[in-house]
Scaffold this active site. Structure first.
Site, PDB file in Angstrom:
ATOM      1  N   GLU D 195     -30.709  61.036 -54.858  1.00 20.34           N
ATOM      2  CA  GLU D 195     -31.787  60.693 -53.925  1.00 20.34           C
ATOM      3  C   GLU D 195     -31.748  61.649 -52.745  1.00 20.34           C
ATOM      4  O   GLU D 195     -30.686  62.140 -52.371  1.00 20.34           O
ATOM      5  CB  GLU D 195     -31.539  59.291 -53.326  1.00 20.34           C
ATOM      6  CG  GLU D 195     -32.000  58.124 -54.141  1.00 20.34           C
ATOM      7  CD  GLU D 195     -31.670  56.806 -53.434  1.00 20.34           C
ATOM      8  OE1 GLU D 195     -31.006  56.833 -52.379  1.00 20.34           O
ATOM      9  OE2 GLU D 195     -32.060  55.768 -53.967  1.00 20.34           O
ATOM     10  N   LYS D 232     -22.190  46.085 -44.099  1.00 18.53           N
ATOM     11  CA  LYS D 232     -22.910  45.554 -42.949  1.00 18.53           C
ATOM     12  C   LYS D 232     -21.966  44.820 -41.999  1.00 18.53           C
ATOM     13  O   LYS D 232     -21.030  44.148 -42.447  1.00 18.53           O
ATOM     14  CB  LYS D 232     -24.007  44.600 -43.423  1.00 18.53           C
ATOM     15  CG  LYS D 232     -25.074  45.297 -44.261  1.00 18.53           C
ATOM     16  CD  LYS D 232     -25.948  44.303 -45.014  1.00 18.53           C
ATOM     17  CE  LYS D 232     -26.874  45.036 -45.985  1.00 18.53           C
ATOM     18  NZ  LYS D 232     -27.505  44.116 -46.934  1.00 18.53           N
ATOM     19  N   GLU D 282     -32.871  49.402 -53.369  1.00 15.73           N
ATOM     20  CA  GLU D 282     -32.452  48.586 -54.503  1.00 15.73           C
ATOM     21  C   GLU D 282     -32.822  47.142 -54.232  1.00 15.73           C
ATOM     22  O   GLU D 282     -33.205  46.783 -53.117  1.00 15.73           O
ATOM     23  CB  GLU D 282     -30.953  48.714 -54.765  1.00 15.73           C
ATOM     24  CG  GLU D 282     -30.072  48.206 -53.637  1.00 15.73           C
ATOM     25  CD  GLU D 282     -28.587  48.360 -53.948  1.00 15.73           C
ATOM     26  OE1 GLU D 282     -28.164  49.499 -54.223  1.00 15.73           O
ATOM     27  OE2 GLU D 282     -27.859  47.356 -53.898  1.00 15.73           O
ATOM     28  N   ASN D 284     -31.269  43.261 -54.479  1.00 17.81           N
ATOM     29  CA  ASN D 284     -30.096  42.417 -54.690  1.00 17.81           C
ATOM     30  C   ASN D 284     -30.536  41.089 -55.282  1.00 17.81           C
ATOM     31  O   ASN D 284     -31.390  40.404 -54.717  1.00 17.81           O
ATOM     32  CB  ASN D 284     -29.346  42.187 -53.382  1.00 17.81           C
ATOM     33  CG  ASN D 284     -28.692  43.456 -52.895  1.00 17.81           C
ATOM     34  OD1 ASN D 284     -28.120  44.205 -53.686  1.00 17.81           O
ATOM     35  ND2 ASN D 284     -28.782  43.726 -51.606  1.00 17.81           N
ATOM     36  N   ARG D 286     -29.295  38.057 -55.621  1.00 16.32           N
ATOM     37  CA  ARG D 286     -28.399  36.962 -55.235  1.00 16.32           C
ATOM     38  C   ARG D 286     -28.679  36.594 -53.783  1.00 16.32           C
ATOM     39  O   ARG D 286     -29.445  37.289 -53.108  1.00 16.32           O
ATOM     40  CB  ARG D 286     -26.944  37.431 -55.347  1.00 16.32           C
ATOM     41  CG  ARG D 286     -26.749  38.739 -54.580  1.00 16.32           C
ATOM     42  CD  ARG D 286     -25.327  39.142 -54.399  1.00 16.32           C
ATOM     43  NE  ARG D 286     -25.220  40.523 -53.949  1.00 16.32           N
ATOM     44  CZ  ARG D 286     -25.341  40.928 -52.688  1.00 16.32           C
ATOM     45  NH1 ARG D 286     -25.584  40.055 -51.730  1.00 16.32           N
ATOM     46  NH2 ARG D 286     -25.239  42.217 -52.363  1.00 16.32           N
ATOM     47  N   VAL D 289     -24.988  37.727 -47.687  1.00 16.36           N
ATOM     48  CA  VAL D 289     -24.138  37.294 -46.566  1.00 16.36           C
ATOM     49  C   VAL D 289     -24.993  36.975 -45.343  1.00 16.36           C
ATOM     50  O   VAL D 289     -24.755  35.998 -44.635  1.00 16.36           O
ATOM     51  CB  VAL D 289     -23.120  38.398 -46.216  1.00 16.36           C
ATOM     52  CG1 VAL D 289     -22.245  37.966 -45.044  1.00 16.36           C
ATOM     53  CG2 VAL D 289     -22.256  38.751 -47.423  1.00 16.36           C
TER      54      VAL D 289
END
Lengths: 437, 144, 144, 437
Positions: D195, D232, D282, D284, D286, D289
C-alpha cells in the site's frame, strides 16, 4: 471563583472535589481529625483540620476558608447545609456561599412560612395549619376540620425528627406534646404545625435551579418513596407511572413559583402525590443525596452547575435540558440486619462497573468507616434506556458490589428491587416500613 | 536526609507488608515502623525519630510529648505570638509560664482570640511560625 | 542510599519468607523487617490451585498425590469409564494398570478420545463420576 | 439464547458477563488455570478450566460449551475472535457464534480480498496492489506506479505484525523479504500486499451493526490515531475536527457497503484520513476494545446488542441512534516507563468515579496480574457534553486512578492528554511514535 472550601465529608466532599477539579478550581478540604483517611483529602490542594469529630463548627470552617485564601464555600448536604446562620457567616466574611442566600435558607427552613409562601404562589401544600399550633385546643379545632389521621411536625424540622402521626383523638394530646418536646430538643424551637396524613402517598420531587435574578429552570422529577422512617433508601428519575404531561405541568408550576421568590442555585420541591393530586411538603435549599439520578437522565453535572451559578448567571435555558432513559440510585449503608450502624475496617472493596453504572463513594480497601457519622458509604447509580432495563442493570450491579469488613444493607436493597410492587412502580412512602415492620 | 526520601520509604512500606525499615547514612538515621495486625497497609505508618519533616515545628511535639505538655490550637485561624504587630512576643523559649498566662493570639474572622496556658512550667518550644495559619488541634507550644 | 536499592530489597524479601534483612555498606545501613504470620487485609490468600478449591472430587488427589500418580484430563469433555454404554468399565479400583492402558474415554465434540496411562501401578481411586463433564487438567484417577 | 460460553479473559470477559447477566442469560466462564483469580469468575454461573495459560484451544472451548449446555459462544476480542476456523467449529457444533458468519470472518481476514470487496462497493482502499505481490519484480512495478513511501503488509496480518514501511528503492528488497518471512512465521501464510504509506494520516473508524439479512446501522465514528507501534492507546468518539456532514457521508457509505455483503453483528471499518480523503484499511469482524466511547455518546450497550442480534433481527433503526457529547478512553496498561510489561500483585486499587466516568476492569486489590497476557488492566472512559469538558474530566479521573504494586502507563497518558496537539485534536497516527521516539 478560584478556590473553594469543602465544608463536608464523605462521598459528597469527594463529589465537590471532583467538580471543582474539572473546573480548574482549587480545593481546601476541611476535615475532622477522625476523618483523616478520607479519599478526597488525597486529591484536595490543601487540607485543614477543623474539629475532632464534627462538621458543625461554623467559625472554624469560615476561618479555615479565610486563612487558606478561599473565595467560596460549598456546604454539601446535611450538617450546616441548610443553616441560615452559617450561610450568613460565610456571606459576612466576604465569601461566596455555593447555594441560596441566607434569607432564602431561613425562609424555607421555617416549614410553616414555606407552606404559606408556596400556597400564595399557587402551589397547594398538604392540607393543614397555616400557622404555628401552640396549644391543644387549636390543634383539636384544626383536626376537626381536616379529619384524622394527621401528622404533627416541627416547624424547623428535618431528617424525620419531630414528627408524630396521630390516628385518633385519644392520641392527639400525647403526640402533640411529644412532637413539641422533640422539636425543642432537636431543633431548638418547639414550634409545630399539623398536616393531614396522606396514607397512600408517593414522594415526588422536582429539581430546580435558579440564578437569584428570576431565571429558573427545572431538571425534571424524582421518585423517592422508598424510605425507612423518613430516610430515603432508593431513588429514581423520572417518577414512574405518571403521565409525562402531568409531570411537565408540575415542573412548570414549580419553576414559576421558585422564579417568583428569586431563588438562587439548586433547590428541590418535595411533594406528596395521592389520588392524582400533588401536595407541597417542603423545599430543600441544597444539593440532595439523590441528585445523580437526575444527572444520569439529563447528562448535566449539577454540582458543576452549582459552582458556576454561584457567582454568575445560569448558562442554560430550559431547552438545553433533554431527558433520556431511566436512572435508579441505591444508598449503600454501613448497617447490620437490624439497621444498626456497622462501622469498621474495610478489608475488601470492589465496585461494579460497566456501561451506565456509576459509583460515588469515598471508601476503599483499608479505609476505616468511623462510627461518628451517617452510615452512607456508597451511592450506586445505574442508567439504562428504560426502567425495566435499569432494574435489571441495578440487580446485576448490586450483585457485583463487594464490601467486606463491615455489614451493609445490600441484601435489603436486593429484596426491595425484587419486590413486585417496586418493579411495577406501585409503591408509596409507607411501603418499606410496612414491608420491614 | 531528604524528606522526599523518607516519604518514598513510607510509600514503599505502605505498598509492602513490612513492619519496620531502618536506614542509616553516616550520622543520619531513619527508622519507620508500624504495627501490623492493628494497622492496615492503607494506613500510613508511624514515623519515629526526630527528623526534619514538612511541618518542621510540628514533629518535635511528638518527640517531646512524653516529657512535656503540649498546647494545641483550640480553633482554626492565624497564629500571632505577640499582642500587636511590632510588639515583643508574649513569651520566648526559656520563659517561665503560669497557668492562665496568655501564650498567643489566634485570629479567626477578624476576632482576636487569646490562647491561655493550662500548664505551668518553662516554654520549651514554639512549634509554629508567627502569622502562620493553624488548624484545629495543631500543636503550638511545648511546656516542660 | 539509593531508594531503588531499598525497593529491590523489599521485593526480595516479599518473594522470600524472611522476617528481616539488614545491609551495611560502610557508614550506610538498611534494615527491613516484617511480622510474618500477621496477614494484612489487602494481601490475597495464598494462591491455591483452582482444582483443589472448587471441585470436591478433586480434593482426594491432593491428599494422595504424595504417594501416588495422578492422571489428569488432557482436554475438556465428557468422561466415560467404559468403552460403550452398558459395557463394564475399563478398570475398577484395585486393578493393575500398565503404561499405555486405556483408562477412560473423553468425548469432545462427538469425538471419542482415549486417555492412556503414563503410569504403571494399581488403580487406587476414580475421582470423577461416569458421564461427568471434566475440565482441562482435572484429576481423573490415582495410580499407586 | 439461554446460556453463553465466555471464550475470553480480562476486562472483556467481565464485560460480556455483565451484559449476559442483565439480559437474564446464564454464563459459563472458560478460564486458563493461571487466570483463576479473575473477577468475572466470581459472577459467572459456571466456570470451566480450558487450558494452562492460553485461550487458543478451540476444541476445549467448544467442548466446554457443549458439556455445560451452552447454546452460544462469545469470543470477545483478540485470541480466537477473528479466527474463521474457530467460528466454523462453533457453528458446526450447533452453537450460536455471537459475531459474524465464519465466511464473513474469512473474507475480511484476507486483507487483499477485503480491499477488493470494499473497492467494488465504492469504498476506496489505500492506493496499492489489488492482489498478492509474490515477487520483487511485481513489487517494484507497483511502487513505480504509486511512489515511495510504501508499506508492505501481511495479507492475513493483524496487531501490527508483518508490516514494513519502505522509504526508498534501496530498502524495498529487504523489507519485502522480511515482511513475507514474518507473515509466514506469525500468520502461517506468507502472502503480502503493498500500500501507499500515508505519512500524515489519522485513524478514523466507523462502528457498524448488521443483522445478516441486509439491515445495517452505524454508531458513528471513533478516532484512534494515538497509537504506539500500531497499538491503540487513547480513543475517542466522535472523531474531532472533521465536519459532521463529512462524517455522516462516511458512515452512510460504510452502511451501504456492509449491507451489500449481508454482514451480521458488530463490525468496524477502519480508515486512514489524509488531505480530506478517507482510505479503507480493513474491517474488524468483532467487538473492539474501544467500543465504550461509542456507548458513551449513544447510550446503547453494544455488547447487549451483539447478543440480541446473534439470534434475532436488529431491534433498532438508524433513527434510534442519537449522538450526544464527547467520550475518550484511556487504556491503562501494566507496563513500566520503557513499555515493558509489569505484572505482579496489586496492593491498592482505587478507581475514579463520579458523573460521566466509567471504568471497565477485572483487577482489584489482591489480584495478581499474570505475565502471560496482554498488559491491559483497565479502560478508563469519560464522557462530557463537549470535548474540552471531556478532556478536563479525563485529567481529573486519571489523577484519581490509583493502582499500586505494579507500574502503569498513567504518567504517559497524562503527558499525551496535556500535549497541545492532542488537546487541539490535531494528531496523526505517527504522533505518539514521534513523541516517544
Amino acid at each position: 471563583m478560584r478556590k473553594v472550601l469543602i465544608a463536608n465529608r464523605g462521598e459528597i466532599a469527594l463529589r465537590i472535589q471532583r467538580s471543582c477539579r474539572e473546573l480548574g478550581i482549587q480545593t481546601v478540604a476541611a476535615y475532622a481529625a477522625v476523618d483523616r483517611e478520607q479519599l478526597h483529602l488525597k486529591f484536595a490542594d490543601e487540607i485543614v483540620c477543623i474539629s475532632k469529630n464534627d462538621y458543625l463548627c461554623s467559625e472554624n470552617l469560615v476561618s479555615a476558608a479565610l486563612t487558606t485564601g478561599c473565595d467560596a464555600v460549598h456546604p454539601g448536604y446535611g450538617f450546616l447545609s441548610e443553616n441560615a446562620e452559617f450561610c450568613r457567616l460565610v456571606e459576612d466574611n466576604g465569601l461566596t456561599y455555593i447555594g441560596p442566600t441566607s434569607e432564602q435558607i431561613a425562609e424555607m427552613g421555617n416549614k410553616i412560612l414555606a407552606r404559606l409562601a408556596f400556597s400564595a404562589l399557587g402551589i397547594s401544600p398538604v392540607p393543614g395549619s397555616e400557622e404555628e399550633i401552640d396549644n391543644l385546643h387549636d390543634a383539636a379545632t384544626l383536626v376537626s376540620q381536616i379529619g384524622y389521621p394527621v401528622v404533627v411536625k416541627a416547624a424547623f424540622g428535618g431528617g424525620g425528627r419531630g414528627i408524630r402521626i396521630v390516628n385518633d383523638e385519644a392520641k392527639l394530646e400525647g403526640a402533640f406534646s411529644a412532637a413539641k418536646a422533640e422539636a425543642a430538643a432537636v431543633f431548638g424551637d418547639g414550634a409545630v404545625y399539623i398536616e393531614k396524613f396522606l396514607d397512600d402517598a408517593r414522594h415526588i420531587e422536582v429539581q430546580i435551579f435558579g440564578d437569584g435574578k428570576g431565571a429558573v429552570i427545572h431538571f425534571g422529577t424524582r421518585e423517592c418513596s422508598i424510605q425507612r422512617r423518613q430516610q430515603k433508601v432508593i431513588e429514581e428519575a423520572p417518577a414512574p407511572n405518571i403521565s409525562q404531561s402531568i409531570l411537565d405541568a408540575l415542573c412548570e408550576r414549580a419553576v414559576a413559583a421558585v422564579a417568583a421568590i428569586g431563588y438562587r442555585n439548586a433547590g428541590t420541591l418535595e411533594f406528596l402525590y395521592q389520588d392524582g393530586e400533588f401536595y407541597f411538603v417542603e423545599m430543600n435549599t441544597r444539593i440532595q443525596v439523590e441528585h445523580p439520578v437526575t444527572e444520569a437522565i439529563t447528562g448535566h453535572d449539577l454540582l458543576r452547575l452549582q459552582i458556576e451559578t454561584a457567582d454568575s448567571n445560569l448558562s442554560l435555558t430550559q431547552n438545553d435540558i433533554m431527558f433520556n432513559g431511566s436512572a435508579i440510585e441505591c444508598r449503600i449503608n454501613a448497617e447490620d440486619d437490624f439497621y444498626l450502624p456497622s462501622p469498621g475496617l474495610l478489608t475488601e472493596v470492589i465496585f461494579p462497573g460497566g456501561v451506565g453504572v456509576r459509583v460515588d463513594s469515598h471508601i476503599y480497601a483499608g479505609y476505616r468507616v468511623p462510627h461518628q457519622f451517617d452510615s452512607l458509604v456508597a451511592k450506586l447509580i445505574v442508567w439504562d434506556r428504560d426502567r425495566p432495563r435499569t432494574l435489571l442493570k441495578m440487580k446485576r450491579a448490586l450483585e457485583e458490589m463487594t464490601i467486606t469488613g463491615i455489614e451493609t444493607n445490600k441484601v435489603k436493597l436486593q429484596n426491595i428491587l425484587a419486590h413486585e410492587k417496586f418493579r411495577e412502580g406501585k409503591v408509596n412512602i409507607r411501603f418499606l416500613d410496612q414491608l420491614t415492620g | 536526609m531528604d524528606i522526599r526520601k523518607v516519604k518514598k520509604l513510607i510509600e514503599l512500606m505502605e505498598e509492602s507488608d513490612l513492619s519496620e525499615i531502618e536506614v542509616k547514612e553516616g550520622e543520619d538515621c531513619v527508622r519507620i515502623s508500624r504495627q501490623l495486625g492493628v494497622q492496615t497497609p492503607a494506613t500510613p505508618p508511624t514515623v519515629v525519630l526526630p527528623l526534619e519533616t514538612e511541618k518542621p515545628a510540628a514533629t518535635p511535639s511528638a518527640a517531646t510529648s512524653s516529657r512535656g505538655q503540649i498546647v494545641h490550637a483550640p480553633m482554626v485561624g492565624t497564629f500571632y505570638q505577640a499582642p500587636s504587630p511590632g510588639s515583643p512576643p508574649f513569651f520566648t523559649v526559656g520563659d517561665r509560664i503560669k497557668v492562665g498566662d496568655v501564650l498567643c493570639i489566634i485570629e479567626s474572622m477578624k476576632m482576636l482570640n487569646q490562647v491561655k496556658s493550662e500548664y505551668a512550667g518553662t516554654l520549651e518550644a514554639v512549634l509554629v511560625l508567627n502569622e502562620q495559619a493553624v488548624e484545629f488541634d495543631q500543636p503550638l507550644f511545648t511546656i516542660v
